[in-house]
Design a protein around this motif. Structure first.
Motif, PDB file in Angstrom:
ATOM      1  N   GLY A  39       0.822  -1.194   0.000  1.00 35.18           N
ATOM      2  CA  GLY A  39       0.000   0.000   0.000  1.00 35.18           C
ATOM      3  C   GLY A  39       0.858   1.246   0.000  1.00 35.18           C
ATOM      4  O   GLY A  39       2.093   1.178   0.037  1.00 35.18           O
ATOM      5  N   LYS A  40       0.213   2.418  -0.029  1.00 33.12           N
ATOM      6  CA  LYS A  40       0.918   3.691  -0.078  1.00 33.12           C
ATOM      7  C   LYS A  40       0.565   4.536   1.145  1.00 33.12           C
ATOM      8  O   LYS A  40      -0.473   4.335   1.791  1.00 33.12           O
ATOM      9  N   THR A  41       1.448   5.517   1.454  1.00 35.83           N
ATOM     10  CA  THR A  41       1.221   6.427   2.566  1.00 35.83           C
ATOM     11  C   THR A  41       1.915   7.742   2.290  1.00 35.83           C
ATOM     12  O   THR A  41       2.875   7.784   1.494  1.00 35.83           O
ATOM     13  N   ASP A  42       1.450   8.831   2.910  1.00 32.84           N
ATOM     14  CA  ASP A  42       2.094  10.126   2.770  1.00 32.84           C
ATOM     15  C   ASP A  42       2.824  10.523   4.053  1.00 32.84           C
ATOM     16  O   ASP A  42       3.217  11.676   4.236  1.00 32.84           O
ATOM     17  N   LYS A  43       2.993   9.581   5.003  1.00 29.43           N
ATOM     18  CA  LYS A  43       3.730   9.839   6.245  1.00 29.43           C
ATOM     19  C   LYS A  43       5.212  10.057   5.955  1.00 29.43           C
ATOM     20  O   LYS A  43       5.746   9.536   4.981  1.00 29.43           O
ATOM     21  N   SER A  44       5.860  10.830   6.808  1.00 27.13           N
ATOM     22  CA  SER A  44       7.313  11.034   6.696  1.00 27.13           C
ATOM     23  C   SER A  44       8.029   9.884   7.371  1.00 27.13           C
ATOM     24  O   SER A  44       7.628   9.427   8.456  1.00 27.13           O
ATOM     25  N   VAL A  45       9.100   9.411   6.786  1.00 27.64           N
ATOM     26  CA  VAL A  45       9.858   8.300   7.350  1.00 27.64           C
ATOM     27  C   VAL A  45      10.751   8.833   8.467  1.00 27.64           C
ATOM     28  O   VAL A  45      11.146  10.014   8.469  1.00 27.64           O
ATOM     29  N   PRO A  46      11.089   8.002   9.464  1.00 23.38           N
ATOM     30  CA  PRO A  46      11.866   8.470  10.615  1.00 23.38           C
ATOM     31  C   PRO A  46      13.320   8.774  10.297  1.00 23.38           C
ATOM     32  O   PRO A  46      13.991   9.431  11.095  1.00 23.38           O
ATOM     33  N   VAL A  47      13.857   8.273   9.199  1.00 19.83           N
ATOM     34  CA  VAL A  47      15.246   8.549   8.830  1.00 19.83           C
ATOM     35  C   VAL A  47      15.256   9.114   7.414  1.00 19.83           C
ATOM     36  O   VAL A  47      14.492   8.666   6.556  1.00 19.83           O
ATOM     37  N   GLU A  48      16.137  10.093   7.183  1.00 17.34           N
ATOM     38  CA  GLU A  48      16.212  10.733   5.885  1.00 17.34           C
ATOM     39  C   GLU A  48      17.654  10.676   5.368  1.00 17.34           C
ATOM     40  O   GLU A  48      18.604  10.569   6.151  1.00 17.34           O
ATOM     41  N   VAL A  49      17.765  10.778   4.045  1.00 17.92           N
ATOM     42  CA  VAL A  49      19.080  10.749   3.390  1.00 17.92           C
ATOM     43  C   VAL A  49      19.199  11.983   2.512  1.00 17.92           C
ATOM     44  O   VAL A  49      18.278  12.296   1.742  1.00 17.92           O
ATOM     45  N   LYS A  50      20.305  12.674   2.624  1.00 21.13           N
ATOM     46  CA  LYS A  50      20.621  13.774   1.730  1.00 21.13           C
ATOM     47  C   LYS A  50      21.865  13.390   0.937  1.00 21.13           C
ATOM     48  O   LYS A  50      22.878  13.004   1.523  1.00 21.13           O
ATOM     49  N   ILE A  51      21.806  13.499  -0.392  1.00 17.99           N
ATOM     50  CA  ILE A  51      22.922  13.095  -1.246  1.00 17.99           C
ATOM     51  C   ILE A  51      23.475  14.342  -1.931  1.00 17.99           C
ATOM     52  O   ILE A  51      22.735  15.103  -2.558  1.00 17.99           O
ATOM     53  N   SER A  52      24.784  14.538  -1.787  1.00 13.62           N
ATOM     54  CA  SER A  52      25.464  15.685  -2.400  1.00 13.62           C
ATOM     55  C   SER A  52      26.497  15.162  -3.387  1.00 13.62           C
ATOM     56  O   SER A  52      27.105  14.103  -3.192  1.00 13.62           O
ATOM     57  N   TYR A  53      26.709  15.937  -4.487  1.00 13.68           N
ATOM     58  CA  TYR A  53      27.639  15.537  -5.542  1.00 13.68           C
ATOM     59  C   TYR A  53      28.733  16.603  -5.658  1.00 13.68           C
ATOM     60  O   TYR A  53      28.463  17.816  -5.608  1.00 13.68           O
ATOM     61  N   TYR A  54      29.975  16.142  -5.849  1.00  8.32           N
ATOM     62  CA  TYR A  54      31.108  17.044  -5.967  1.00  8.32           C
ATOM     63  C   TYR A  54      31.922  16.639  -7.193  1.00  8.32           C
ATOM     64  O   TYR A  54      32.121  15.437  -7.446  1.00  8.32           O
ATOM     65  N   LEU A  55      32.403  17.637  -7.949  1.00 14.80           N
ATOM     66  CA  LEU A  55      33.263  17.400  -9.107  1.00 14.80           C
ATOM     67  C   LEU A  55      34.531  18.229  -8.937  1.00 14.80           C
ATOM     68  O   LEU A  55      34.464  19.460  -8.857  1.00 14.80           O
ATOM     69  N   ASP A  56      35.656  17.510  -8.842  1.00 15.70           N
ATOM     70  CA  ASP A  56      36.963  18.152  -8.638  1.00 15.70           C
ATOM     71  C   ASP A  56      36.928  19.100  -7.448  1.00 15.70           C
ATOM     72  O   ASP A  56      37.409  20.251  -7.481  1.00 15.70           O
ATOM     73  N   GLY A  63       3.578   1.258   8.899  1.00 16.05           N
ATOM     74  CA  GLY A  63       2.331   1.223   8.141  1.00 16.05           C
ATOM     75  C   GLY A  63       1.125   0.882   8.978  1.00 16.05           C
ATOM     76  O   GLY A  63       0.016   0.801   8.448  1.00 16.05           O
ATOM     77  N   GLY A  64       1.338   0.642  10.261  1.00 18.43           N
ATOM     78  CA  GLY A  64       0.225   0.295  11.133  1.00 18.43           C
ATOM     79  C   GLY A  64       0.199  -1.189  11.437  1.00 18.43           C
ATOM     80  O   GLY A  64       0.510  -2.022  10.565  1.00 18.43           O
ATOM     81  N   ALA A  65      -0.165  -1.544  12.689  1.00 13.49           N
ATOM     82  CA  ALA A  65      -0.236  -2.949  13.093  1.00 13.49           C
ATOM     83  C   ALA A  65      -1.222  -3.083  14.245  1.00 13.49           C
ATOM     84  O   ALA A  65      -1.475  -2.133  15.007  1.00 13.49           O
ATOM     85  N   LYS A  66      -1.760  -4.251  14.381  1.00 14.16           N
ATOM     86  CA  LYS A  66      -2.684  -4.552  15.471  1.00 14.16           C
ATOM     87  C   LYS A  66      -1.919  -4.607  16.784  1.00 14.16           C
ATOM     88  O   LYS A  66      -0.743  -4.985  16.814  1.00 14.16           O
TER      89      LYS A  66
END
Length: 982
Positions: free
Chosen positions: A140-157, A960-963
């Motif tokens: 299924g799908k959800t619009d909740k925010s996940v507890p961990v996030e990733v930020k990806i940065s790119y560098y050239l020379d 996602g929810g559980a009993k």
């Protein structure tokens, strides 16, 4: 108790900080990756993603057998890590195999992804799945925010760059993963409020194509080359340092005290050299059950902190003594193992040697038996050898005799090969001469073809002019007749005389300015063609003089050409009667040629008939002498004079009639037929082709063509001069009559009668001119056809000459190759002759050796008998030796078994002693000596923090929810979009 506590505490620290790295990096050789093997090159992006996901899953976490429900949360982000979509996959475990499974979920768009079972929504907010005894997998799908996030940065020379800008670029690149842990609780630790984060372990990975990346490195992880890709994995533990209350300064101080570098990473960096940067995707795996996955969820159970601190010193002293004792124990067992090892090796060598001895004796016994049988056969063979040697001696004697005969034959072969070589050299030289002559013939034929074409053009112009002239004369004749009628029917009025005078003036102008002028133009063209500049009255004589010179030349060349045919055509043995045959054949050929020439020109007129002496070139002299000139060419005095004599056809009138050329060709062909009939069975066509390559035939055709052109031109000039004379007379009469009419004012009947008489005379002269002009025109068709045939024949001759030239070139090449082959044959024949001489020498030596062989065979036969007697005794001794070797091998086997058992026991004792010593040293260094330094004896605070971290991990709830009461395991997979050049 204290030992258990210290060991588990140290293990937790080391495992929490480092275990993920070692597990994740070591697992890239697992079956999921290795099974791809050679097929990795053709894998699609989906397959690569699945491979990376399986590798990360199996390497770091795996499944939790204790959970009732496992969640995998898929977060789809852009290339920087910003979430776009969240999809949750749920796995309900039916451990008891029931028909239904109850669950609770916060997801939307729920659907079964394995199987066809459906669910029912209950009034309490739960759902019930039709399980039919199986596990249930849904999504299924959800619009909740996940507890961990990733930020990806790119560098050239070294410079940060947006993902869309780095695509397709080359240089030193860096991809940095920074993690944010938003899942924490505030807990009382040693009287202070501290943030305790759920211990998420983050494993980030990427598949880098070797075509675009090299020199790949990663912090806190490992790079493995797999097929055409680098599998790159890195591990980070965001929030763990904060939960443990440790910062980078504390870790540096610990490194100074222990000498060991210890890090708790919270980011991952991948560096590489990129060529046209392109990245399909990255994947980050996160789990909040890190302690449970490692088996440390109950780390704080049964720990007595107060007693542990008192026992540290006592335990340290005891472990030191144990370490010393274990070292001594290991040294003794090592010495013991070394001795038993050597004993075992020696017993093995003894056993091997005894077995080899037994096998060797067995082989010896078999060999002696074979030796006895062999010596019997050897005796039989030596007797046969003796008989064969005697026969060989007889054969070698015959071989020596035959070799001498062979030597005589090879000498003759060498002599013949030398003669063949001389002949092929002459053939090659002659072929070269033939090629040169063919080149000349081809060039001359080309020139003749061009001249004949020009002649045909000139004749066409001439016939057109003659037609125009005849038309003008006919018009003049008609005008005079009209004038005649007007004068006859007119009176003697002044008006009639004036009209008459005007008509006479018009007629005179027509004769002077059109007809006489046209004839002058024709005569000028003919004169220019031969370079004649004198009065036109001498032009015919000049043309005749040149025609006579060409006639003399072509007849001389024709005689030489015929004589050449006769000279080369007769074979040996044909001398007798050749004069009679030549006369008969020549006369017959000449008659038939004349007959066919007459048939070719049935419509010819007297002005275009050939001269009666045209065939005088076919000499009636039947002797076998060569032509008057010994070199078969006409005398220089026969050459026509004047620059343009040889090509008079450049003018409009200088072309021979077509039937004259046909007569020439028929005469030539009949003469050839006559000559070829005298050849003794040789190919007539080949002989004709060879003879027509020479200068005689070429010059004959050339001068004959010029002769016919000049003769016809002279005849034309005479006709034109005759016409011109008549026209001039007519012009004079018209002028006289015009003047008389203009001068008469009183015309009498008698003067009109005289005038009519004069006009009648003019009409009569004009009729004759018209008749002559029509006669001249009547030959135009014959002349035009002849010139066309001449041009066509010259073109065919040029084509044939070129073909002959090409064939002559091929013949020359073949002759050279034949000459080379004859040289090789000659060399080979000489070598064969030399080899035959060597064969004679060898045969003689072989004969001598065969005699020696027969003598030796006799001695061998005597020695074989002695060998047979000795082999029987050797076989008896070998049987006795074999029995002794069997007994020795059995004893050596028993000794080897005992030595093996002793050596294995010594190895186990030594290994156990070493493990004990190593374990005590490690325990002392890592468990006892360092644990107090790490926390300066403050184990109470450590215990509280560890307990809080363990509680945070175990209390992590379903995303996602559980009993209520459902044991849930949650994992997060964050997939970023790829970076590619648009």
């Amino acid at each position: 108790m204290i030992k258990k506590y210290l060991v588990r505490t140290r293990a937790l620290m080391v495992a929490t900080i480092l275990a993920f790295t070692s597990m994740a990096c070591g697992a890239v050789t697992a079956d999921d990756v290795a099974s791809k093997g050679a097929a990795q090159e053709a894998a699609t992006k989906e397959e690569e993603e699945q491979t990376l996901e399986n590798t990360m899953n199996n390497s770091a976490f795996g499944t939790s057998s204790a959970s009732d429900k496992e969640e995998t949360v898929y977060v789809m982000t852009d290339a920087n890590g910003t979430a776009n979509e969240v999809v949750v996959s749920e796995w309900l475990k039916n451990t008891e195999g029931t028909k239904e499974l109850n669950d609770a979920t916060d997801l939307s768009d729920v659907k079964n992804v394995k199987g066809s079972g459906t669910y029912t929504e209950n009034s309490d907010g739960t759902i019930t799945w039709d399980a039919e005894g199986s596990d249930v997998y849904y999504q299924g799908k959800t619009d909740k925010s996940v507890p961990v996030e990733v930020k990806i940065s790119y560098y050239l020379d070294g410079e940060e760059i947006a993902p869309e800008d780095i695509a397709g670029k080359s240089g030193k690149v860096k991809i940095r993963f920074d993690y944010t842990n938003n899942d924490y609780k505030t807990v009382d630790i040693a009287g202070k409020e501290e943030k305790i984060y759920t211990p998420y372990a983050m494993v980030s990975g990427a598949m880098l194509d070797t075509e675009h990346f090299s020199n790949v490195e990663v912090t806190n992880g490992k790079v493995v080359s797999e097929g055409n890709n680098y599998v790159v994995l890195g591990v980070a533990l965001p929030g763990l340092k904060e939960s443990l209350g440790i910062d980078d300064e504390d870790l540096d101080e610990l490194e100074d005290k222990t000498g060991e570098a210890l890090d708790i990473p919270d980011y991952v960096e991948i560096t590489a050299d990129a060529t046209e940067f392109e990245l399909d995707m990255t994947m980050t795996y996160a789990s909040g059950n890190a302690l449970s996955d490692l088996g440390f969820d109950n780390i704080t159970d049964s720990l007595d902190i107060d007693d542990a601190e008192d026992k540290v010193t006592e335990l340290t002293d005891g472990t030191t003594q144990l370490v010393d004792g274990s070292d001594e124990l290991y040294g003794g067992t090592a010495t013991l193992q070394d001795g038993t090892d050597r004993l075992y090796d020696g017993s093995i060598e003894l056993l091997d040697g005894s077995k080899a001895l037994s096998n060797g004796v067995l082989e010896l016994q078999g060999g002696t038996k074979d030796l006895v049988e062999g010596t019997v056969k050897l005796k039989e063979g030596s007797s046969a050898l003796l008989n064969g040697a005697n026969s060989l001696k007889d054969g070698t004697s015959q071989l020596a005799t035959g070799a001498g005969t062979l030597k005589d034959g090879t000498s003759q072969l060498a002599t013949g090969a030398g003669s063949l070589k001389d002949g092929t050299e002459k053939l090659a030289t002659g072929a070269g001469d033939l090629k040169a002559g063919a080149d000349q013939l081809s060039a001359g034929a080309s020139t003749l073809s061009e001249g004949a074409s020009s002649l045909n053009t000139g004749i066409t112009s001439y016939t057109n002019g003659a037609s125009d002239l005849a038309t003008g004369i006919a018009q003049l004749d008609a005008g005079l007749k009209q004038l005649q009628q007007s004068v006859t029917g007119s009176g003697d009025s002044a008006a009639s005389l004036t009209t008459l005078a005007t008509s006479l003036g018009t007629a005179k102008d027509s004769v002077d300015k059109q007809l006489i002028y046209a004839i002058d133009q024709k005569l000028a063209a003919i004169a220019n063609s031969i370079g004649y500049t004198g009065d036109y009255s001498g032009l015919g004589a000049a043309l005749t003089t040149r025609a006579t010179a060409c006639e003399t030349a072509y007849k001389s060349y024709f005689n030489a050409y015929c004589q050449e045919l006769y000279s080369v055509g007769l074979s040996d043995g044909k001398d007798q009667g050749k004069k009679e045959g030549y006369e008969e054949g020549f006369a017959d050929g000449k008659a038939k040629a004349q007959e066919e020439a007459d048939q070719l020109r049935p419509n010819a007129t007297s002005t275009s008939d050939p001269d009666d002496d045209m065939f005088d070139g076919l000499s009636d002299d039947t002797n076998n002498d060569q032509p008057e000139n010994n070199d078969d060419t006409p005398d220089d005095t026969a050459e026509p004079q004047g620059d343009d004599t040889e090509n008079p056809s450049s003018g409009d009138e200088g072309a021979p009639a077509g039937d004259e050329q046909a007569v020439s060709d028929q005469a030539s062909n009949k003469t050839l037929d006559t000559e070829i009939r005298l050849l003794s069975g040789e190919d007539a066509a080949t002989k004709i082709d060879q003879i027509q390559q020479g200068d005689n035939y070429k010059h004959y055709v050339e001068y004959y063509t010029n002769y016919m052109a000049l003769t016809n031109a002279a005849s034309t000039v005479e006709s034109l001069l005759s016409l011109k004379g008549g026209l001039e007379t007519l012009s004079t009469g018209l002028g006289t009559m015009k003047a008389a009419v203009e001068a008469s004012s009183n015309t009498t009947a008698s003067s009109m009668t005289a005038l009519v008489t004069g006009i009648n005379q003019l009409v009569e002269g004009a009729d004759k001119l018209n008749a002559g002009a029509q006669l001249l025109v009547s030959n135009n068709s014959t002349l035009t056809n002849g010139s066309s045939q001449l041009a066509a024949g010259a073109s065919t001759l040029a084509t044939g000459a070129q073909t002959l030239d090409n064939g002559a070139g091929t013949l020359a090449n073949g002759a050279n190759e034949l000459n080379n082959g004859a040289g090789t044959l000659s060399d080979g024949a000489n070598k064969l002759d030399q080899g035959a001489g060597t064969l004679v020498d060898g045969a003689n030596k072989l004969d001598q050796g065969a005699g020696d062989l027969a003598s030796g065979a006799q001695e061998l036969d005597n020695g074989v008998q002695t060998l047979e007697d000795g082999s029987v005794k050797l076989n008896d001794g070998a049987l006795t030796l074999y029995d002794g070797s069997v007994a020795l091998s059995s004893g050596a086997s028993d000794l080897s078994d005992g030595a093996y058992d002793l050596n294995e026991g010594a190895k186990k004792l030594m290994n156990g002693a070493k493990e004990l010593a190593d374990g005590l040293v490690k325990f002392d260094e890592e468990g006892i000596s360092k644990i107090a330094d790490i926390f300066d004896g403050d184990l109470e605070e450590l215990n509280e923090r560890l307990s809080a971290i363990s509680d945070a991990a175990s209390s992590s709830q379903s995303f996602g929810g559980a009993k209520d009461g459902t044991q849930t395991s949650v994992k997060y997979i964050i997939k970023t979009a790829g970076v590619s050049k648009k």
